[in-house]
Structure formats: C-alpha cells, structure tokens
Design an enzyme around this catalytic site. Structure first.
Site, PDB file in Angstrom:
ATOM      1  N   ARG A 128      80.318 -68.877 -46.223  1.00  0.00           N
ATOM      2  CA  ARG A 128      79.378 -69.248 -45.145  1.00  0.00           C
ATOM      3  C   ARG A 128      79.966 -68.667 -43.752  1.00  0.00           C
ATOM      4  O   ARG A 128      80.593 -69.105 -42.951  1.00  0.00           O
ATOM      5  CB  ARG A 128      79.153 -70.765 -44.833  1.00  0.00           C
ATOM      6  CG  ARG A 128      78.440 -71.590 -45.920  1.00  0.00           C
ATOM      7  CD  ARG A 128      78.084 -72.741 -45.883  1.00  0.00           C
ATOM      8  NE  ARG A 128      77.068 -73.240 -46.570  1.00  0.00           N
ATOM      9  CZ  ARG A 128      76.636 -74.433 -46.682  1.00  0.00           C
ATOM     10  NH1 ARG A 128      77.496 -75.447 -46.333  1.00  0.00           N
ATOM     11  NH2 ARG A 128      75.745 -74.672 -47.570  1.00  0.00           N
ATOM     12  N   GLN A 133      74.749 -64.930 -43.771  1.00  0.00           N
ATOM     13  CA  GLN A 133      73.783 -65.961 -43.735  1.00  0.00           C
ATOM     14  C   GLN A 133      72.237 -65.769 -44.667  1.00  0.00           C
ATOM     15  O   GLN A 133      71.601 -66.813 -44.937  1.00  0.00           O
ATOM     16  CB  GLN A 133      73.134 -66.278 -42.386  1.00  0.00           C
ATOM     17  CG  GLN A 133      74.302 -66.985 -41.397  1.00  0.00           C
ATOM     18  CD  GLN A 133      73.879 -67.011 -40.016  1.00  0.00           C
ATOM     19  OE1 GLN A 133      72.844 -66.627 -39.504  1.00  0.00           O
ATOM     20  NE2 GLN A 133      74.710 -67.906 -39.397  1.00  0.00           N
ATOM     21  N   ASP A 136      72.774 -67.185 -48.148  1.00  0.00           N
ATOM     22  CA  ASP A 136      73.170 -68.619 -48.285  1.00  0.00           C
ATOM     23  C   ASP A 136      72.019 -69.256 -49.015  1.00  0.00           C
ATOM     24  O   ASP A 136      71.375 -69.953 -48.348  1.00  0.00           O
ATOM     25  CB  ASP A 136      73.466 -68.843 -47.024  1.00  0.00           C
ATOM     26  CG  ASP A 136      74.182 -70.426 -47.059  1.00  0.00           C
ATOM     27  OD1 ASP A 136      74.459 -70.852 -48.001  1.00  0.00           O
ATOM     28  OD2 ASP A 136      74.659 -70.692 -45.839  1.00  0.00           O
ATOM     29  N   SER A 139      72.139 -73.143 -48.257  1.00  0.00           N
ATOM     30  CA  SER A 139      71.380 -73.712 -46.936  1.00  0.00           C
ATOM     31  C   SER A 139      69.977 -73.714 -47.445  1.00  0.00           C
ATOM     32  O   SER A 139      69.470 -74.595 -46.831  1.00  0.00           O
ATOM     33  CB  SER A 139      71.861 -72.750 -45.949  1.00  0.00           C
ATOM     34  OG  SER A 139      73.090 -72.964 -45.514  1.00  0.00           O
ATOM     35  N   TYR A 232      82.133 -77.600 -44.647  1.00  0.00           N
ATOM     36  CA  TYR A 232      82.403 -78.988 -45.314  1.00  0.00           C
ATOM     37  C   TYR A 232      83.329 -79.944 -44.682  1.00  0.00           C
ATOM     38  O   TYR A 232      84.132 -79.277 -43.879  1.00  0.00           O
ATOM     39  CB  TYR A 232      82.806 -78.818 -46.927  1.00  0.00           C
ATOM     40  CG  TYR A 232      81.482 -78.103 -47.759  1.00  0.00           C
ATOM     41  CD1 TYR A 232      80.433 -78.869 -48.321  1.00  0.00           C
ATOM     42  CD2 TYR A 232      81.668 -76.653 -48.053  1.00  0.00           C
ATOM     43  CE1 TYR A 232      79.674 -78.142 -49.131  1.00  0.00           C
ATOM     44  CE2 TYR A 232      80.751 -76.147 -48.785  1.00  0.00           C
ATOM     45  CZ  TYR A 232      79.660 -76.775 -49.375  1.00  0.00           C
ATOM     46  OH  TYR A 232      79.051 -76.280 -50.037  1.00  0.00           O
TER      47      TYR A 232
END
Length: 369
Positions: A128, A133, A136, A139, A232
């Site tokens: 991440r 992005q 990802d 997400s 996280y």
C-alpha cells in the site's frame, strides 16, 4: 469482430477463466480493460461463460479483442478467487498467475503453486504505497463491501436512517457506528451519511480520525491507540483488548446500527462487539459484521448467516463484492491490468523486474533460476 480476425502482437497470452466458487460472480478482466490491453500482450483468451455472473456475454469479450477458448493454456492466467487443486493442475510450469491467493492463510495453495512451478502474484500482497494505488484490489473491493454493508443494515433495520418530518411528527435519524475505519469503514460512513444517518467512526489508529471527521462523522475516542504498518492496526495486547471491550460495550449500546470491518492480516479478526454489548443494544438494532470470513468482529456472529440474538439482527455476509459483480469486476480488472503491466516487458513477454518493490512484495511463488 470474429475470433479469427483479432490482431495479435508478439508476447504472452493472458487467460481469463470462469470463476466457479460458490456465489462468486466476478470476472478478472472486463471488455473495457481488454480493449486497453491490445498490443501490449499476445492476446487475451476468455473461457466461455466467464462473464455471465457479471452479466457480460461472450460476444462482448470477442468484440473487445479477446478470443473464446482455453485460458489455462495461456502464459498468464488472471483470476479473482484462489485456484482450486484441480485448477492448479491445469497450469503449465512457468505460467504466471495473478489473483487473490490468500498467502497468509491458504498455505497449502501457495505450496501447490510452488510445486507446480507457477509464478504466483497475490493481489492482496500488493504494497500500500502511492505508486501501487492503481493495483490495490483490497481497497477497490473494500469500497464495494463497505457500500453494500450499509444497504444491508438499512434493509434489516426497523427504523428510518434519515430524519423525517411528517404531519404525524418528526422521526429522529438512526445512529450508525462503524468499527474499523479502513477503506470499507470510510465507505460505510460516507454511504450511511448519504442516507441521512448520524454517523460515528472508531479505530485504534488515531491517524484516521481526521478522515472520519472529513466525512461529517463523529470520532469515538476510547483512548486506545494501535497504529501499525501497511494501513493495518497492530494486534492489541491482552490488557488493551480488555479495556477496549469494556469501553466499547458502554458505547455500542447507544447505537441503532453497528458495522464492523476490523481485520488483522493472517490472524483471526478481533472481537469488538461482545455478547454483552449485543444484549445491551436496543431491540431492533442491527450489527453487520464484514469480518465474518476471518471469524467475525462480533462474538455472536455466525459467518455467512443472519441471526437474531437478544432481538438484535446480526448479519455476517461473505464476499459482499461478489454481490455487485458489475462494478466490482470493473474495478478489479483495472487493478489486475495495472499489475500485469509490471509483469510484462515492452515486448509483452513475462519478464518481471525483481528490483521493483511492488513485484517483489506481491510475488508469493517464484520460479527458481
């Protein structure tokens, strides 16, 4: 355009199998993304019926430049769900596989891929970082899950979400608490706010408080922080968990809806909503537990089921993104294509640059040189 007239460029062929897992309706590539892959690889082969769950017929894939055939014979195979033992047996040594591989839990799958000589890239292992992005997938799919969780909560609630002013009087808005404010949690807060609810977010990572407030939600501060790595939270100590549960039990009883999204990679989901907390909630309240596949954040959760305990509905749906296959597939396909662009070189051949931190982190099985 017929399959015979598709113009191929030199390079690796990319295969898209049909997903056969129970309830899995997504497909790894969609026609719009396949169109953009023209000229960057040796062609895309889609298994017949691969897109039916997402309402994409075979002819749309062909019109986008793909052929209908055996995807398992391709140089690269892209999937959504982890492969079954039978599917692994169909992969040729040297094949690159891209998909959700669940490497921290499905260790037997990873071992089988390694034994088969497959070059495996796990979408959930993409780091991440800013430049990754577009790849990802966690997400992109969490956005879908967070949105759908609120709709499920509204459907099961016995109360309106928005404030209503009627001739018979005014109805107060529902109060919604989201526990675990990652991508899914933020989307849940935003969606609940759009429906008119009064929203509150909680997470053990204090840095997300500003994001919660930016959505017009309140921040529930319990005084416990556990910032971790990679977006996280770290695992709480036993003492921290006990104190967190005590304070949460007090707070939860004041909400009409609680949506939980807290996960710790490779571990059982933390218990945030205890049986006592559920017992203290107002009858007709709803808990939607998005961590059911990892054991659940609610002590009374039954993964994959919707149950009523102490007059409170507890829903623990599995694989919510698959219930919105059209947009979930479109987003996932973009993630896959972005990672595929790194796996292939300028000629379209499979030639990963292992100095690239994205490829190094996402590769879970690698061919020995």
């Amino acid at each position: 355009m017929s399959a015979e007239t598709v113009q191929r460029s030199p390079g690796a062929t990319v295969g898209v199998p049909r997903e056969r897992g129970a309830g899995e309706r997504r497909v790894a590539l969609v026609p719009k993304v396949i169109e953009r892959l023209r000229g960057t690889c040796g062609g895309v082969v889609v298994e017949s019926g691969a897109g039916l769950g997402a309402l994409i017929p075979d002819d749309l894939f062909v019109s986008a430049g793909a052929t209908i055939g055996d995807p398992w014979a391709c140089d690269v195979v892209v999937k959504v769900a982890p492969p079954t033992p039978g599917e692994i047996g169909r992969l040729r040594p040297g094949t690159a596989l891209i998909g959700f591989l669940d490497p921290l839990v499905a260790t037997t799958t990873v071992a089988a891929l390694r034994e088969a000589g497959v070059l495996g890239f796990a979408m959930e292992s993409v780091p991440r970082i800013s430049r990754a992005q577009s790849m990802d997938a966690l997400s992109s799919q969490a956005n879908v899950g967070g949105y759908k969780a609120v709709l499920l909560a509204a459907e099961r609630s016995t109360r309106f979400f928005p404030m209503l002013t009627t001739a018979a009087g005014t109805v107060k808005p529902a109060t919604v608490l989201v526990l675990g404010v990652g991508v899914a949690g933020l989307q849940a807060l935003a969606t609940a706010k759009r429906l008119g609810a009064r929203t509150t977010g909680y997470d053990v990572r204090p840095e997300v408080a500003e994001q919660v407030r930016s959505l017009g939600a309140q921040w529930l501060d319990l005084g416990i922080e556990a910032a971790g790595e990679g977006g996280y939270a770290r695992e709480l100590t036993g003492e921290e968990r006990a104190e967190q549960q005590r304070r949460l039990e007090e707070a939860i009883t004041g909400f009409d809806v609680v949506i939980t999204t807290a996960l710790v990679p490779g571990r059982k989901a933390p218990t945030l909503v205890t049986a006592n907390a559920v017992k203290g909630m107002r009858p007709g309240s709803v808990v939607v537990d998005l961590a059911g596949e990892s054991g659940g954040n609610c002590e009374l959760t039954e993964p994959g089921e919707t149950v009523v305990r102490h007059d409170v509905t507890i829903a623990a749906p599995l694989n919510l993104p698959a219930t919105m296959p059209e947009h979930a597939s479109e987003l996932y396909a973009r993630n896959v294509a972005a990672l595929l662009a790194l796996v292939l070189d300028e000629s379209g051949a499979v030639a990963p640059d292992w100095s690239d931190e994205v490829l190094a982190a996402s590769c879970v099985t690698r061919r020995e040189s």
